[in-house]
Motif scaffolding. Structure first.
Motif, mmCIF file in Angstrom:
data_model
loop_
_atom_site.group_PDB
_atom_site.id
_atom_site.type_symbol
_atom_site.label_atom_id
_atom_site.label_comp_id
_atom_site.label_asym_id
_atom_site.label_seq_id
_atom_site.Cartn_x
_atom_site.Cartn_y
_atom_site.Cartn_z
ATOM 1 N N ALA A 232 0.847 -1.199 0.000
ATOM 2 C CA ALA A 232 0.000 0.000 0.000
ATOM 3 C C ALA A 232 0.880 1.245 0.000
ATOM 4 O O ALA A 232 1.919 1.284 0.661
ATOM 5 N N VAL A 233 0.448 2.246 -0.750
ATOM 6 C CA VAL A 233 1.114 3.549 -0.790
ATOM 7 C C VAL A 233 0.038 4.612 -0.660
ATOM 8 O O VAL A 233 -0.934 4.612 -1.421
ATOM 9 N N PHE A 234 0.193 5.524 0.302
ATOM 10 C CA PHE A 234 -0.829 6.548 0.513
ATOM 11 C C PHE A 234 -0.199 7.747 1.207
ATOM 12 O O PHE A 234 0.964 7.695 1.657
ATOM 13 N N THR A 235 -0.966 8.836 1.267
ATOM 14 C CA THR A 235 -0.487 10.036 1.948
ATOM 15 C C THR A 235 -0.796 9.940 3.434
ATOM 16 O O THR A 235 -1.862 9.482 3.833
ATOM 17 N N GLY A 236 0.165 10.374 4.231
ATOM 18 C CA GLY A 236 -0.023 10.382 5.671
ATOM 19 C C GLY A 236 -0.340 11.772 6.168
ATOM 20 O O GLY A 236 -0.972 12.572 5.474
ATOM 21 N N GLU A 237 0.141 12.070 7.357
ATOM 22 C CA GLU A 237 -0.157 13.354 7.967
ATOM 23 C C GLU A 237 0.534 14.491 7.210
ATOM 24 O O GLU A 237 1.575 14.296 6.579
ATOM 25 N N SER A 238 -0.049 15.647 7.282
ATOM 26 C CA SER A 238 0.551 16.841 6.686
ATOM 27 C C SER A 238 1.346 17.588 7.747
ATOM 28 O O SER A 238 0.898 17.749 8.875
ATOM 29 N N VAL B 262 3.493 7.521 2.627
ATOM 30 C CA VAL B 262 3.651 6.327 3.458
ATOM 31 C C VAL B 262 3.679 5.097 2.562
ATOM 32 O O VAL B 262 2.821 4.925 1.696
ATOM 33 N N VAL B 263 4.674 4.268 2.763
ATOM 34 C CA VAL B 263 4.818 3.011 2.019
ATOM 35 C C VAL B 263 4.724 1.852 3.003
ATOM 36 O O VAL B 263 5.439 1.813 4.013
#
Length: 275
Positions: free
Chosen positions: A215-221, A229-230
């Protein structure tokens, strides 16, 4: 002279009886001691031949077998010498109670060792972390102590009560483990393209398992930073290699794709997982 001969004749049968008893007692002791050694070796050989026997319990089984036989042999020797073994056993019981009260910590280690062997939260050859105490590969769980080989090659020995009394994280019991790596890119860039670049790296890596899917996605700003995030799964033995590869290659892959990164590209969770 006649009186001396008569006294000698009177005591000779008693001396002969004592010598015979002593000789038989020594023979019993030597044979019994040898049998205990052979029985201990037999336990180790039988355990080595069977794949069903957990290597963790072998040292304790060896110790119990050897000393159980030796205690029986010692009691038999004393009985052969004419000692009242019933009273000795009673004395040993009382002495054992006194020693037990004096050595409560030692008894706790024995009880903890039995629990470790019965419930098996760790086994010989597994990589574990005894939180706050030790990290390494389990070499032996004995009657009193447990031995671990640490990553730097040093050996650490812990009382069983410390192992049983602390959280045990087993790093190799399950067949696979997940890595979590975070890297930041500056605001104002194409997030979708960054996610695609990170995903292409993960999906092409030979150590990444297809199931569970990565999974690959955006985490906290964060301030001026978007965190990518990987997450990817690897076999337990490949965990460290995959983690190191992704930590090394992910920033390079994003930079090659034209993304600008802050001075501290990694998020704090990048190094949170141990190998």
């Amino acid at each position: 002279m006649n009186e001396s001969m008569s006294v000698w004749a009177l005591w000779l049968p008693h001396i002969e009886a004592v010598v015979i008893r002593l000789t038989v007692a020594i023979i019993i002791l030597l044979i019994g001691w040898g049998v205990s050694v052979l029985a201990g070796r037999a336990v180790r050989k039988l355990a080595a031949r069977s794949s069903r026997v957990d290597p963790t319990i072998v040292p304790m089984a060896h110790t119990v077998t050897v000393w159980a036989i030796r205690i029986i042999v010692l009691i038999a020797v004393l009985a052969k010498l004419g000692v009242q073994t019933a009273s000795i056993i009673a004395m040993l019981g009382a002495a054992g109670l006194a020693v037990g009260l004096a050595l409560q910590g030692t008894l706790q280690n024995i009880a903890a060792g039995i629990m470790l062997l019965a419930l098996r939260p760790l086994r010989a050859g597994e990589s574990v972390s005894v939180v706050g105490k030790a990290d390494g590969t389990v070499e032996e769980v004995g009657l009193f102590l447990s031995r671990f080989r640490q990553a730097d090659g040093t050996q650490i020995t812990l009382p069983n009560s410390l192992v049983w009394g602390n959280p045990i994280v087993n790093l190799s019991r399950n067949g696979s483990r997940r890595i979590d790596v975070q890297v930041g890119i500056l605001y104002g860039q194409d997030i979708v393209q960054a996610l695609q670049a990170a995903r292409s790296l993960i999906e092409s890596h030979p150590l990444v398992l297809d199931s569970p899917a990565p999974a690959v996605f955006t985490g906290e700003s964060r301030v001026s930073t978007v965190v990518i995030v990987v997450q990817a799964w690897a076999r337990a033995g490949d965990y460290g290699a995959l983690l190191n590869d992704i930590r090394r290659d992910l920033p390079s892959r994003l930079q090659e794709a034209g993304f600008k990164m802050p001075d501290h590209a990694y998020g704090p969770a990048a190094g949170a997982q141990g190998a």
